[in-house]
Design a protein around this motif. Sequence first.
Motif, PDB file in Angstrom:
ATOM      1  N   TYR A 116       0.814  -1.212   0.000  1.00 15.92           N
ATOM      2  CA  TYR A 116       0.000   0.000   0.000  1.00 15.92           C
ATOM      3  C   TYR A 116       0.851   1.266   0.000  1.00 15.92           C
ATOM      4  N   VAL A 117       2.100   1.150  -0.435  1.00 22.16           N
ATOM      5  CA  VAL A 117       2.989   2.300  -0.511  1.00 22.16           C
ATOM      6  C   VAL A 117       3.568   2.372  -1.923  1.00 22.16           C
ATOM      7  N   LEU A 118       3.373   3.484  -2.582  1.00 23.00           N
ATOM      8  CA  LEU A 118       3.866   3.641  -3.950  1.00 23.00           C
ATOM      9  C   LEU A 118       5.391   3.587  -3.973  1.00 23.00           C
ATOM     10  N   GLY A 119       5.932   2.898  -4.957  1.00 18.44           N
ATOM     11  CA  GLY A 119       7.378   2.800  -5.111  1.00 18.44           C
ATOM     12  C   GLY A 119       8.022   1.706  -4.298  1.00 18.44           C
ATOM     13  N   ALA A 120       7.223   0.940  -3.558  1.00 16.87           N
ATOM     14  CA  ALA A 120       7.775  -0.135  -2.734  1.00 16.87           C
ATOM     15  C   ALA A 120       8.131  -1.352  -3.576  1.00 16.87           C
ATOM     16  N   THR A 145      10.714  -6.142   3.300  1.00 14.80           N
ATOM     17  CA  THR A 145       9.348  -5.663   3.513  1.00 14.80           C
ATOM     18  C   THR A 145       9.239  -4.896   4.817  1.00 14.80           C
ATOM     19  N   ALA A 146       9.860  -5.428   5.869  1.00 14.86           N
ATOM     20  CA  ALA A 146       9.839  -4.745   7.167  1.00 14.86           C
ATOM     21  C   ALA A 146      10.497  -3.373   7.064  1.00 14.86           C
ATOM     22  N   TYR A 147      11.652  -3.324   6.441  1.00 14.25           N
ATOM     23  CA  TYR A 147      12.382  -2.068   6.268  1.00 14.25           C
ATOM     24  C   TYR A 147      11.523  -1.037   5.539  1.00 14.25           C
ATOM     25  N   PRO A 378      17.283   5.209   3.426  1.00 14.09           N
ATOM     26  CA  PRO A 378      17.696   5.578   2.065  1.00 14.09           C
ATOM     27  C   PRO A 378      17.511   4.472   1.045  1.00 14.09           C
ATOM     28  N   ASP A 379      17.311   3.225   1.507  1.00 13.85           N
ATOM     29  CA  ASP A 379      17.239   2.092   0.579  1.00 13.85           C
ATOM     30  C   ASP A 379      15.814   1.691   0.230  1.00 13.85           C
ATOM     31  N   PHE A 380      14.852   2.548   0.557  1.00 11.16           N
ATOM     32  CA  PHE A 380      13.464   2.246   0.180  1.00 11.16           C
ATOM     33  C   PHE A 380      13.355   2.106  -1.336  1.00 11.16           C
ATOM     34  N   GLY A 381      12.785   0.996  -1.789  1.00 13.48           N
ATOM     35  CA  GLY A 381      12.599   0.782  -3.223  1.00 13.48           C
ATOM     36  C   GLY A 381      13.897   0.742  -4.007  1.00 13.48           C
ATOM     37  N   SER A 382      14.957   0.252  -3.385  1.00 11.58           N
ATOM     38  CA  SER A 382      16.278   0.286  -4.007  1.00 11.58           C
ATOM     39  C   SER A 382      16.442  -0.783  -5.077  1.00 11.58           C
ATOM     40  N   SER A 389      13.679  -9.318  -5.218  1.00 12.35           N
ATOM     41  CA  SER A 389      12.357  -9.645  -5.748  1.00 12.35           C
ATOM     42  C   SER A 389      12.476 -10.413  -7.054  1.00 12.35           C
ATOM     43  N   LEU A 390      13.393  -9.992  -7.904  1.00 16.69           N
ATOM     44  CA  LEU A 390      13.610 -10.684  -9.177  1.00 16.69           C
ATOM     45  C   LEU A 390      14.076 -12.115  -8.934  1.00 16.69           C
ATOM     46  N   GLN A 391      15.006 -12.292  -8.007  1.00 16.06           N
ATOM     47  CA  GLN A 391      15.481 -13.646  -7.700  1.00 16.06           C
ATOM     48  C   GLN A 391      14.344 -14.515  -7.170  1.00 16.06           C
ATOM     49  N   ALA A 392      13.519 -13.938  -6.299  1.00 18.64           N
ATOM     50  CA  ALA A 392      12.394 -14.702  -5.751  1.00 18.64           C
ATOM     51  C   ALA A 392      11.434 -15.117  -6.865  1.00 18.64           C
ATOM     52  N   ALA A 393      11.173 -14.216  -7.798  1.00 22.76           N
ATOM     53  CA  ALA A 393      10.294 -14.555  -8.920  1.00 22.76           C
ATOM     54  C   ALA A 393      10.918 -15.645  -9.784  1.00 22.76           C
TER      55      ALA A 393
END
Length: 738
Positions: A116-120, A145-147, A378-382, A389-393
């Motif tokens: 529910y946060v844009l850019g996450a 996700t927690a971060y 500073p690493d939000f949406g890094s 995420s790509l590796q998990a997919a």
Amino acid sequence: MRAFLSALFLASVSFASAQSRVDDLLSKMTLEEKIGQMTQVTLDVVLRPGVHIDTAKLKQALETYHVGSILNTAGHALSRDQWKELITDIQKEATGHTRLHIPVIYGIDAIHGVNYVLGATLFPQEIGQAATFNPELVRKAADITAYETRAAYIPWNFSPVLDLGKSPLWPRMYETYGEDPYLCKTMGAEAVKGYQGSVSGAIDKYHVAACMKHYLGYSYPLSGKDRTPAWIPDRYMREYFLPSFREAVKAGARTVMVNSSQINGVPVHASHYLLTDVLRGELGFDGVIVTDWQDIKYLHDRHHIAATQEDAVLMAINAGIDMSMVPYDFSFYTYLLDLVKTGKVSVARIDASVRRILRLKEELGLFALPVPHTEDYPDFGSEASRQVSLQAAEESITLLKNNNAALPLKTGARILVTGPTANTLRSVDGGWSYSWQGDVNDALGAGHATFLDALRKKLGSDHVVYADSLSDALSAAAGVDAIVLFLGESSYAENPGNIDDLDLPFEQLHLAAELAKTGKPVILVLAEGRPRIVTSADAVAAATLTVYYPGNEGGEALADILTGDVNPSGKLPFTYPRYANALVNYYRKFLENGNPDDQHGFHPLYEFGSGLSYTTFTYSHLRLSSPVLSGNGSLQVSVDVQNTGQREGKESVLLYTSQWYASISPDVKRLRAFRKIDLQPGETKTVTFALTPSDLAFIGDDNKPVTEPGQFTIRIGDQTVDFTYQSSRSAKPSEGRL
């Protein structure tokens, strides 16, 4: 050792100090302030148009009703700046204008990333994460996700879902870690550790409180429809549904959300047995128990066990509820206040719940810092998070069929892309993405690739033809080398995802049949939240993959797999049924195999654990440290795994056990351990597991774990070996890792 003991001492001192602060605060609170802490309302209650706080409404909630918790989003995802404004306004009012300056605890459903946060960063849904068979990756995704949740100023995450995904009809199956109790409890515990960053003590500013959902038995309704009755015997409940919650409690989960439905006619929100006797008494859970959406009200409105709304509150609180997700009004507060004043609920009962809530806020550091500093994240949406995420997919996507090496696609191949899930992010991310139903994914997820987008980028637009109708697809098929057909589901969540027919719609199956008539190889890609019946489509496909809901990087991951840049390694976390009325899990009873002359026994389309690679793996030399497991000893199980193909690949090594005979009819086989390894061409690795009697335990007729002496078979790949368990006594209940 000295450093460890020093850290342990400091932690114990800190815990004692926190307890003292909580007790001191509790002693100063009025009854009204205490009951307010147990009240949770949704964000809309305190908003004015334009997603801004209504000062008067907020004052009413926090100063008149002393509300302790707020949740949810305003219809869809918001930016970090919007979240900062909202949370800051709420906490300024709570800590600056209420008598005791108690901060609000804000909760959100961040179930596959802070959705529910844009850019996450959005990860695969839980079912896809389970398909990776990679616990370390699940923990890493939860940590990110927690971060990012804390970077949006929110300290409480209503995740992970620990329900067992046994029924494909259930619309929340994609939120689970699959049908197997061991897989579910392993992945769930890793998610809890990733979210919280600590098994006990304070949760730092980069982590959040986890919430176990949905205790207990929610995922197995008899009808398959969401929030409808389940009929589950206690022994069966303990064997299959309780293990994931037990393990999550051991992992330190601070909160739990309750099953909205009922079991054997008893709503779980009113079950003292499940909430107090089992959860608190047996599992030792001492965190916060929160209701699900309006579920105390529903004891009257839907379940019809409470004659009045006040009776409903009385039942739920005496059963063990700590916090009510009311969520639209303050009725719970009013009813509970009256119940205490009339002596129907004791002050001691209220104090127990409030102490847990205050302790949670203390552990999260909300008293010291109710609103985190923006610059700390500073690493939000890094890019680094995106790569995870790509590796998990990539590791989740599961290749189920690959006749005549149809995949990977040949270099320079020209493909036709078609099907209803090919060109929408709704089928990439699923529900709980940007909005509850995921119906704004294409708008708010702009910049992320649909499957079609990713294939065009990978192969070049001149090598990809897209058709969005049957007639156009049939016309285009003549000019391509292969057809990539995307079938499955759009996004949905909860009740709107209920279905009456597990078969895919006729139009989708007809599309597959007609495309197969062109003579071009059909690559079937299933983007769906549950295994819909695709037997006829799979039969005409040259290759079949399931991608689940792979998250924002799912398009790129699939394109890399189809072209061979990535070797698929996912394995099914559920059994894929062949027929709509043949929904049997892999760990079935022997009776479900069918008699020799029975054509209707266990015969799924693909069994749990299925999954192919572009290379081949050979198992050999399955061996035991001893042919006998004695007493409470340990049995070492080793197997050699060799990559006998031409390219590097990852393989999930799954260990199953089968008990030959037992006092309770044994399952045909059960997953007891797994490990994911990476092998170069020609490389061999020895994988070793340790089994103890508690690993072999089952729930006996007395509802307690027991390991009975007898013969067992171990299965890993195509290898089997037998051993005997000998014991002078049964495994103690506390030893059963169920």
